[in-house]
Structures are given as structure tokens and as C-alpha cells.
Design a protein around this motif. Structure first.
Motif, PDB file in Angstrom:
ATOM      1  N   LEU A 219      -1.436   0.292 -26.954  1.00 50.59           N
ATOM      2  CA  LEU A 219      -0.763   1.295 -27.785  1.00 50.59           C
ATOM      3  C   LEU A 219       0.709   1.347 -27.404  1.00 50.59           C
ATOM      4  N   TYR A 220       1.579   1.224 -28.418  1.00 49.12           N
ATOM      5  CA  TYR A 220       3.018   1.231 -28.194  1.00 49.12           C
ATOM      6  C   TYR A 220       3.630   2.361 -29.019  1.00 49.12           C
ATOM      7  N   ALA A 221       4.109   3.390 -28.347  1.00 53.15           N
ATOM      8  CA  ALA A 221       4.677   4.552 -29.034  1.00 53.15           C
ATOM      9  C   ALA A 221       6.190   4.543 -28.894  1.00 53.15           C
ATOM     10  N   PHE A 222       6.872   4.612 -30.022  1.00 52.32           N
ATOM     11  CA  PHE A 222       8.330   4.727 -30.036  1.00 52.32           C
ATOM     12  C   PHE A 222       8.682   6.150 -30.437  1.00 52.32           C
ATOM     13  N   ILE A 223       9.411   6.850 -29.550  1.00 52.84           N
ATOM     14  CA  ILE A 223       9.825   8.224 -29.801  1.00 52.84           C
ATOM     15  C   ILE A 223      11.319   8.222 -30.055  1.00 52.84           C
ATOM     16  N   TYR A 224      11.680   8.557 -31.274  1.00 55.85           N
ATOM     17  CA  TYR A 224      13.079   8.548 -31.681  1.00 55.85           C
ATOM     18  C   TYR A 224      13.894   9.453 -30.749  1.00 55.85           C
ATOM     19  N   PRO A 225      15.104   9.012 -30.295  1.00 59.14           N
ATOM     20  CA  PRO A 225      15.756   7.782 -30.728  1.00 59.14           C
ATOM     21  C   PRO A 225      15.630   6.590 -29.773  1.00 59.14           C
ATOM     22  N   ASN A 226      15.163   6.797 -28.510  1.00 58.91           N
ATOM     23  CA  ASN A 226      15.361   5.731 -27.525  1.00 58.91           C
ATOM     24  C   ASN A 226      14.305   5.672 -26.425  1.00 58.91           C
ATOM     25  N   PHE A 227      13.101   6.175 -26.690  1.00 56.96           N
ATOM     26  CA  PHE A 227      12.092   6.249 -25.637  1.00 56.96           C
ATOM     27  C   PHE A 227      10.811   5.578 -26.115  1.00 56.96           C
ATOM     28  N   MET A 228      10.211   4.777 -25.244  1.00 55.63           N
ATOM     29  CA  MET A 228       9.023   4.017 -25.597  1.00 55.63           C
ATOM     30  C   MET A 228       7.946   4.208 -24.531  1.00 55.63           C
ATOM     31  N   ILE A 229       6.720   4.369 -24.991  1.00 55.58           N
ATOM     32  CA  ILE A 229       5.574   4.537 -24.095  1.00 55.58           C
ATOM     33  C   ILE A 229       4.568   3.437 -24.412  1.00 55.58           C
ATOM     34  N   ASN A 230       4.229   2.655 -23.418  1.00 56.40           N
ATOM     35  CA  ASN A 230       3.292   1.545 -23.589  1.00 56.40           C
ATOM     36  C   ASN A 230       2.030   1.845 -22.777  1.00 56.40           C
ATOM     37  N   ARG A 231       0.912   2.049 -23.461  1.00 53.98           N
ATOM     38  CA  ARG A 231      -0.324   2.447 -22.787  1.00 53.98           C
ATOM     39  C   ARG A 231      -1.410   1.431 -23.096  1.00 53.98           C
ATOM     40  N   TYR A 232      -1.936   0.799 -22.060  1.00 55.85           N
ATOM     41  CA  TYR A 232      -3.003  -0.181 -22.236  1.00 55.85           C
ATOM     42  C   TYR A 232      -3.800  -0.286 -20.950  1.00 55.85           C
ATOM     43  N   GLY A 233      -5.131  -0.471 -21.141  1.00 54.52           N
ATOM     44  CA  GLY A 233      -5.991  -0.560 -19.959  1.00 54.52           C
ATOM     45  C   GLY A 233      -5.740   0.617 -19.029  1.00 54.52           C
ATOM     46  N   PRO A 234      -5.660   0.361 -17.727  1.00 58.79           N
ATOM     47  CA  PRO A 234      -5.398   1.437 -16.763  1.00 58.79           C
ATOM     48  C   PRO A 234      -3.899   1.662 -16.534  1.00 58.79           C
ATOM     49  N   TRP A 235      -3.070   1.063 -17.372  1.00 56.00           N
ATOM     50  CA  TRP A 235      -1.642   0.939 -17.100  1.00 56.00           C
ATOM     51  C   TRP A 235      -0.807   1.693 -18.136  1.00 56.00           C
ATOM     52  N   MET A 236       0.317   2.237 -17.686  1.00 56.08           N
ATOM     53  CA  MET A 236       1.300   2.776 -18.620  1.00 56.08           C
ATOM     54  C   MET A 236       2.694   2.473 -18.090  1.00 56.08           C
ATOM     55  N   ASP A 237       3.570   2.031 -18.976  1.00 58.09           N
ATOM     56  CA  ASP A 237       4.975   1.960 -18.593  1.00 58.09           C
ATOM     57  C   ASP A 237       5.813   2.562 -19.704  1.00 58.09           C
ATOM     58  N   THR A 238       6.971   3.078 -19.331  1.00 56.19           N
ATOM     59  CA  THR A 238       7.881   3.680 -20.296  1.00 56.19           C
ATOM     60  C   THR A 238       9.219   2.948 -20.245  1.00 56.19           C
ATOM     61  N   ASN A 239       9.870   2.881 -21.396  1.00 53.65           N
ATOM     62  CA  ASN A 239      11.178   2.238 -21.502  1.00 53.65           C
ATOM     63  C   ASN A 239      12.163   3.260 -22.041  1.00 53.65           C
ATOM     64  N   LEU A 240      13.151   3.596 -21.255  1.00 59.52           N
ATOM     65  CA  LEU A 240      14.210   4.514 -21.677  1.00 59.52           C
ATOM     66  C   LEU A 240      15.478   3.696 -21.879  1.00 59.52           C
ATOM     67  N   VAL A 241      15.994   3.678 -23.109  1.00 59.68           N
ATOM     68  CA  VAL A 241      17.157   2.862 -23.454  1.00 59.68           C
ATOM     69  C   VAL A 241      18.397   3.754 -23.484  1.00 59.68           C
ATOM     70  N   LEU A 242      19.329   3.494 -22.571  1.00 60.22           N
ATOM     71  CA  LEU A 242      20.542   4.314 -22.470  1.00 60.22           C
ATOM     72  C   LEU A 242      21.736   3.550 -23.020  1.00 60.22           C
ATOM     73  N   PRO A 243      22.462   4.124 -23.969  1.00 55.19           N
ATOM     74  CA  PRO A 243      23.649   3.449 -24.520  1.00 55.19           C
ATOM     75  C   PRO A 243      24.808   3.495 -23.528  1.00 55.19           C
ATOM     76  N   LEU A 244      25.359   2.353 -23.209  1.00 58.10           N
ATOM     77  CA  LEU A 244      26.489   2.273 -22.281  1.00 58.10           C
ATOM     78  C   LEU A 244      27.782   1.844 -22.973  1.00 58.10           C
ATOM     79  N   GLY A 245      27.697   1.331 -24.168  1.00 57.85           N
ATOM     80  CA  GLY A 245      28.863   0.869 -24.906  1.00 57.85           C
ATOM     81  C   GLY A 245      28.405   0.199 -26.177  1.00 57.85           C
ATOM     82  N   PRO A 246      29.314  -0.212 -27.039  1.00 57.57           N
ATOM     83  CA  PRO A 246      28.921  -0.848 -28.293  1.00 57.57           C
ATOM     84  C   PRO A 246      28.037  -2.067 -28.096  1.00 57.57           C
TER      85      PRO A 246
END
Length: 424
Positions: A319-346
Motif C-alpha cells: 500500500l502506497y499512500a500519498f498525502i498532499y503535498p509532500n508526504f508518502m507512507i509505504n506499508r507492506y508486510g511487517p514493514w513501513m517507511d515514510t518519505n518526506l520531500v522537502l523543497p530546497l530550491g527550484p
């Protein structure tokens, strides 16, 4: 007009045209900086510069029509991903509004725990006081603007490293050094500036635009504002506080933050071409996407045949959840990871990966190490893709592209949300 006259005129006009282009470039480059400054003394110059910058960026927003069906739609113009003025415009319209994920509750699990971070131009500090209450502040000393704290850890108070001004865990100014003989100084007015903070599940959220409200820890209202009608679905599908936190990985990527999001939202389109190892563990024919108000859910069956001795990180369902505008939750098996995307420049962003695991496996070092290696491999592959896309966006050969209607509807949904907030 003769050819000779036309040639002469072109030579004479060339310096003028170059000067105009230089002026336009300088205006685009510097109005974003001017726009960040408070309007002082009713300055007509500042107001005019802000209006020019906003009008210019609104014209770029108009380059995308969100109402065209995905089968006929063009993607947003490349200027959304490359223009410096548009980047600053986005910060204020997208990231300084609404709830934003900034960390996880494990970072402030105990009294006196704290962590710091940056969102756009906002430096923030989050901590838990001795009574267990969570606070968030602008991480800026009220004396001469030094950052008060850095990194994370435990502190009983925050001492500015510049001149020693000291603040309590509630942000109150406790000590202002060498300020004898100062006049018209009220210590109660010089505490750290507050930010709205809340939690949902294992995540810490900030809101930069709301008036300061009482602490909202695990508040359903916040969950509904952040996730909309998807909050119950995520809670029921293993996105909760029962997981054990493992570690963090940070990647600096030479691409606009939206390039990374677009890559995530292409419905698995790129997976069989770019992630052959990952693709071998997924049934990509089962890939599906569901969109909610501010969330899109991509899901896919795994190819797990795991036994007690052979645990598969992907499990039977991804399961891959994208939460607007820049946060992602990846849930599978016994595992979860999150991706936080921070804008640093153009053309630069930072992606923060945080890893979690079901508690019964938190001491299985071999499984954890294998899973982290697999994740790292996918991220290296994605980094190469995203940086290549950014370089292509900056060439004169590309302006807009098309969507693959059967798989890229989550990406289209993301662009529609962006347009709506940027158009306001």
C-alpha cells in the motif's frame, strides 16, 4: 524596409532586447526575495513588486487546465519545475498552509526530547516539556535571530549559542543576558514564537497558518483536516503507532520536489523498467489507484510465499499512500517507511526516509538489514531517474507532456490539487 535597414535596426535593437531580458531575469530573481519581507511604511515599491511577482506566477499557473479529462490533458508546464519565482510562490501557497508532516512521535517520546527542522524558509523546533505536553516554535532567538537549537536530543532548556538567551521548554524567555539599562523591554513579549502542533498516529504535524490552538495530540479533527475521509482507511490498514521505529536515511536530490512526487505517483508505470528487483516481488497487473480529497492510495498484490524462516518485506499486499503535498507512507508486510520531500530550491529537494517495523521483528537484525539494502537500491534508482527528468525539464525541447490515463491518475490528481491552491 530594405534588408540593409532591417539588419541595421536589428543590430541597434539587440543591446536593448538583451537589457530587457536581463531586467526581466533580475525582476524574476529578486521579487521573490522582496515578497518575503514585511511591508513597511506602506511602501508602494514593495507592494508593486509583490503584485508583479504574483501576477507572473499566476500566468504560469494558468498554463495548466485541471478541468480537462486526463485522456486529453497536458501535464503542467516545465516552468512549474524550473522557475525560481514560481518556487517561492509555491512555498507560500502550498507549504505555509494546512497541516504538514514534519517528524514522528518517537522523536519526542520522553519529556525534554526535542527535534529541529526546516520547511521552506521556516526553521522550527518541536519538544515535549516535563509535563508531557508537546510544543512547537520558530527556532529563532528573539535577540539577534540566531538558531536556538540544532539536531535532536534532550534539553531542560534552550540556550542560544550566540548570546546566551535562555528559553524554557514552553518557549518562555527565562534569561536575557547583559540587558541591564534596557528600556521598554517586557520579558513576556520575547519568548519563542509559537507554531501550531498536532499528532496523528506516529506522525508530528505543524500548521504555519492557523491561530495558535491548544495542543492537539491524536485529534480526530486534525486527522480529518490532514487526511480527509482517508484517515479511517489508513488507521485500519496498519498505519498506526504500534510499530517500532528503526532508523532514518536522508537523500539530497538535484530535482524539483514535484519531480520526486510525480515519480511516486505514476501508478507503478516505471517500476518494471527502473526497479527490476522490486518488480519481481510485486504483481503489477493488480496495481490499482484510489483518490480521496487530499490523498491517493496505490495498492498492489505482493508475491509473498513467506514462512517463519523466510520473511518477505513486501508481504502479500503493498500500500502506497500519498498525502498532499509532500508526504508518502509505504506499508507492506511487517514493514513501513515514510518519505518526506522537502523543497530546497527550484532544482533541489531533500527526501527523508523513516523506517518502522512490527514490534515482534524489531530485533531481527538480518531481516532489517536486508530490507534496508533493498530500500536503498530502489532509492538510488529513483534518484537517477528524477535527476534525469529535471535535466530534461530544463532543456528547450520540453514544455509539457501527456498522462497515461490508465495508470497516472494519482499524478493528475496531485496536479489538480496544486492548481487549486495556487489559483486561490
Amino acid at each position: 524596409m530594405t534588408m540593409t535597414t532591417a539588419t541595421t535596426m536589428a543590430v541597434l535593437l539587440k543591446p536593448m532586447i538583451s537589457a530587457q531580458r536581463l531586467l526581466l531575469f533580475q525582476t524574476q530573481k529578486h521579487t521573490s526575495i522582496i515578497a518575503q519581507q514585511p511591508k513597511q511604511h506602506g511602501s508602494l515599491l514593495v507592494a508593486s513588486s509583490v503584485r508583479q511577482s504574483d501576477n507572473y506566477c499566476q500566468n504560469l499557473v494558468d498554463g495548466f487546465d485541471p478541468n480537462i479529462p486526463i485522456e486529453k490533458a497536458l501535464t503542467p508546464p516545465s516552468s512549474w519545475y524550473t522557475d525560481p519565482s514560481f518556487f517561492d510562490f509555491e512555498l507560500h501557497r502550498v507549504f505555509y498552509r494546512g497541516w504538514q508532516a514534519v517528524g514522528y512521535t518517537e522523536q519526542i517520546k520522553n519529556p525534554r526530547d526535542f527535534f529541529t527542522g526546516r520547511l521552506g524558509n521556516v526553521e522550527f523546533l518541536v519538544c515535549r516539556d516535563d509535563d508531557g505536553k508537546i510544543h512547537a516554535f520558530h527556532n529563532v532567538c528573539r535577540h539577534h535571530a540566531s538558531l536556538v537549537a540544532s539536531g535532536n536530543g534532550q534539553k531542560s532548556c534552550f540556550v542560544c549559542p550566540y548570546h546566551g538567551w535562555t528559553y524554557g521548554l514552553d518557549g518562555a524567555l527565562l534569561k536575557a543576558t547583559r540587558m541591564n539599562r534596557i528600556q521598554n523591554f517586557d520579558v513576556n513579549e520575547f519568548g519563542l514564537k509559537l507554531l501550531n502542533v498536532a499528532t496523528w498516529g506516529p506522525f508530528v504535524l505543524l500548521n504555519l497558518e492557523k491561530e495558535i490552538l491548544p495542543q492537539q495530540e491524536g485529534d480526530d479533527t486534525v486527522g480529518n483536516e490532514w487526511l480527509g475521509s482517508c484517515s479511517e482507511f489508513l488507521g485500519a490498514n496498519g498505519v498506526d503507532s504500534s510499530l517500532s521505529y528503526l532508523c532514518r536515511r536522508v537523500y539530497d536530490i538535484e530535482c524539483n520536489w514535484k519531480v520526486f512526487c510525480d515519480n511516486y505517483l505514476d501508478g507503478g508505470y516505471h517500476v518494471p523498467y527502473a526497479h527490476k528487483g522490486l518488480a519481481s516481488g510485486l504483481n503489477l497487473n493488480s496495481y490499482s489507484t484510489t483518490t480521496y480529497e487530499k490523498v491517493s492510495i496505490q495498492s498492489c498484490d505482493g508475491g509473498s510465499t513467506e514462512s517463519e524462516d523466510d520473511i518477505d518485506r513486501l508481504g502479500s499486499k503493498a500500500l502506497y499512500a500519498f498525502i498532499y503535498p509532500n508526504f508518502m507512507i509505504n506499508r507492506y508486510g511487517p514493514w513501513m517507511d515514510t518519505n518526506l520531500v522537502l523543497p530546497l530550491g527550484p532544482r533541489k529537494c531533500q527526501v527523508i526516509f523513516d523506517y518502522f517495523i512490527e514490534t515482534h521483528l524489531k530485533d531481527d537484525k538480518d531481516f532489517i538489514e536486508r530490507s534496508l539494502v533493498d530500500s536503498e537500491r530502489v532509492q538510488i534508482e529513483d534518484t537517477k531517474l528524477c535527476e534525469g527528468v529535471q535535466r530534461g525539464l530544463e532543456t528547450p525541447a520540453y514544455s509539457s507532456g501527456r498522462y497515461a490515463p490508465t495508470v497516472e491518475n494519482a499524478m493528475h490528481h496531485f496536479h489538480q490539487l496544486l492548481h487549486d491552491i495556487l489559483k486561490e
